[in-house]
Design an enzyme around this catalytic site. Structure first.
Site, PDB file in Angstrom:
ATOM      1  N   GLU A   1      21.706  32.658   7.308  1.00 52.64           N
ATOM      2  CA  GLU A   1      21.376  31.460   6.527  1.00 52.64           C
ATOM      3  C   GLU A   1      20.829  30.425   7.493  1.00 52.64           C
ATOM      4  O   GLU A   1      21.373  30.220   8.578  1.00 52.64           O
ATOM      5  CB  GLU A   1      22.632  30.929   5.826  1.00 52.64           C
ATOM      6  CG  GLU A   1      22.426  29.605   5.095  1.00 52.64           C
ATOM      7  CD  GLU A   1      23.728  29.098   4.462  1.00 52.64           C
ATOM      8  OE1 GLU A   1      24.578  29.932   4.088  1.00 52.64           O
ATOM      9  OE2 GLU A   1      23.895  27.865   4.362  1.00 52.64           O
TER      10      GLU A   1
ATOM     11  N   GLU B   1      20.494  19.356   5.312  1.00 49.70           N
ATOM     12  CA  GLU B   1      21.822  19.407   4.708  1.00 49.70           C
ATOM     13  C   GLU B   1      22.615  18.172   5.099  1.00 49.70           C
ATOM     14  O   GLU B   1      22.549  17.694   6.226  1.00 49.70           O
ATOM     15  CB  GLU B   1      22.580  20.668   5.148  1.00 49.70           C
ATOM     16  CG  GLU B   1      23.874  20.886   4.385  1.00 49.70           C
ATOM     17  CD  GLU B   1      24.571  22.176   4.769  1.00 49.70           C
ATOM     18  OE1 GLU B   1      25.354  22.687   3.952  1.00 49.70           O
ATOM     19  OE2 GLU B   1      24.336  22.676   5.892  1.00 49.70           O
TER      20      GLU B   1
END
Length: 336
Positions: A155, A160
């Site tokens: 990932e 984020e």
């Protein structure tokens, strides 16, 4: 040869350890420099923009239970569009938002959107231009890529953050034997700091290896106040690296669709093959954009990232999500 062996045997163990550490560190740094300075010609592969952005041939809507235990109802394509949570404006801007009109009781789930490309990728250059991103207490927005067998296919979190954070966190999650080398700190932007070194992740230990981009324009309210900007992620077998450019500083080669990463200066994050076999840890990724509501990181960092009360109580008030939306100009992929 014999003299060198005798000399080395006469050295204290700490001297040998220091010699070895410096040697390995120099090797990692040289490998990272080579990867960073390689000039690659990229050709446009996919360009997601405008009225066709939400076509089912290009993006799927995730409407299952949130894997991070958020207080969120991810919507299907039909429901998201009928509720006004996913749409394309007349000017071609794609909007993905959290419901900000429904009053709930504490503990109820709030509607939101998570989309992923139908196509998967095994490297390339990924560039996204956002006019705005979600922010606010109880929000957890992310722009990321991920393989189908998590964490073993990896990932890559390009954007984020949670709640009222003012900086972007860039993270890799992987299977075993993958890490950041601390020697790379001199090769990234002066705005960036290395966080956790270990990329290996699991359901019980999910921090990943991180860089923090301390540029206040890189995330949340500060990002939106500048009219957004561009994020770029280059993924090769030698390195994964990311850049951020605020609206007023987007390189002309990006605007002209002839991107040349070697001309962009130090990246905000650099993950070198010297600390992780990228080819074996990252594969078959789809591009994903979502906004989670509460859930793991959001709740654990709730008070420390500027929020009061509880996450569940915050979710109940619709106006808390007035700023919880993505405004997307385009997402582009390039291949060499």
């Amino acid at each position: 040869m014999h003299f060198l062996s005798s000399f080395l045997l006469s050295l204290p163990l700490l001297s040998l350890a220091g010699h070895r550490t410096r040697s390995f560190g120099q090797q990692h740094r040289r490998a990272a420099l080579k990867a960073r300075n390689t000039t690659t010609t990229y050709v446009l592969e996919d360009f997601y923009q405008g009225q066709s952005f939400l076509n089912s041939s290009q993006w799927t809507f995730f409407d299952n239970t949130d894997p991070t235990a958020g207080l969120v109802n991810y919507q299907s394509s039909a429901d998201a569009q009928s509720k006004g949570l996913a749409y394309v404006q007349d000017d071609g801007t794609t909007v993905l938002k959290v419901d900000n009109t429904t009053t709930l009781t504490s503990g109820q789930y709030r509607d939101s959107v998570r989309i992923a490309t139908t196509k998967s990728y095994n490297g390339g250059l990924f560039i996204a231009d956002f006019y705005a991103m979600p922010y606010g207490c109880a929000t957890w927005p992310a722009f990321w890529t991920v393989g189908p067998n998590w964490p073993n296919q990896g990932e890559i979190d390009i954007i984020e953050g949670v709640n009222l954070n003012t900086h972007n966190q860039i993270t890799l999650h992987s299977g075993d034997d993958c890490a950041i080398q601390s020697t790379l700190s001199s090769l990234v932007s002066s705005n960036s700091t290395i966080g956790n070194l270990q990329c290996a992740s699991s359901a019980s230990s999910n921090t990943g290896c991180t860089y923090i981009d301390n540029d206040a324009r890189s995330y949340g309210k500060g990002f939106n106040q500048q009219g957004g900007g561009v994020y770029a992620m280059e993924w090769t077998n030698e390195a994964i690296q990311m850049w951020f450019f605020s609206r007023a500083h987007i390189p002309s080669d990006i605007t002209n669709k002839t991107p040349t990463p070697s001309s962009w200066g130090n990246p905000a994050a650099l993950f070198s093959n010297s600390g992780c076999d990228i080819g074996s840890h990252f594969s078959d990724h789809t591009i994903t954009i979502n906004t989670d509501v509460c859930g793991g990181w959001t709740e654990s960092a709730f008070s420390s990232s500027g929020c009061s009360g509880t996450c569940a109580d915050t979710v109940a008030v619709a106006s808390n999500f007035d700023n919880a939306q993505w405004s997307i100009n385009y997402v582009a992929t390039y291949q060499s």
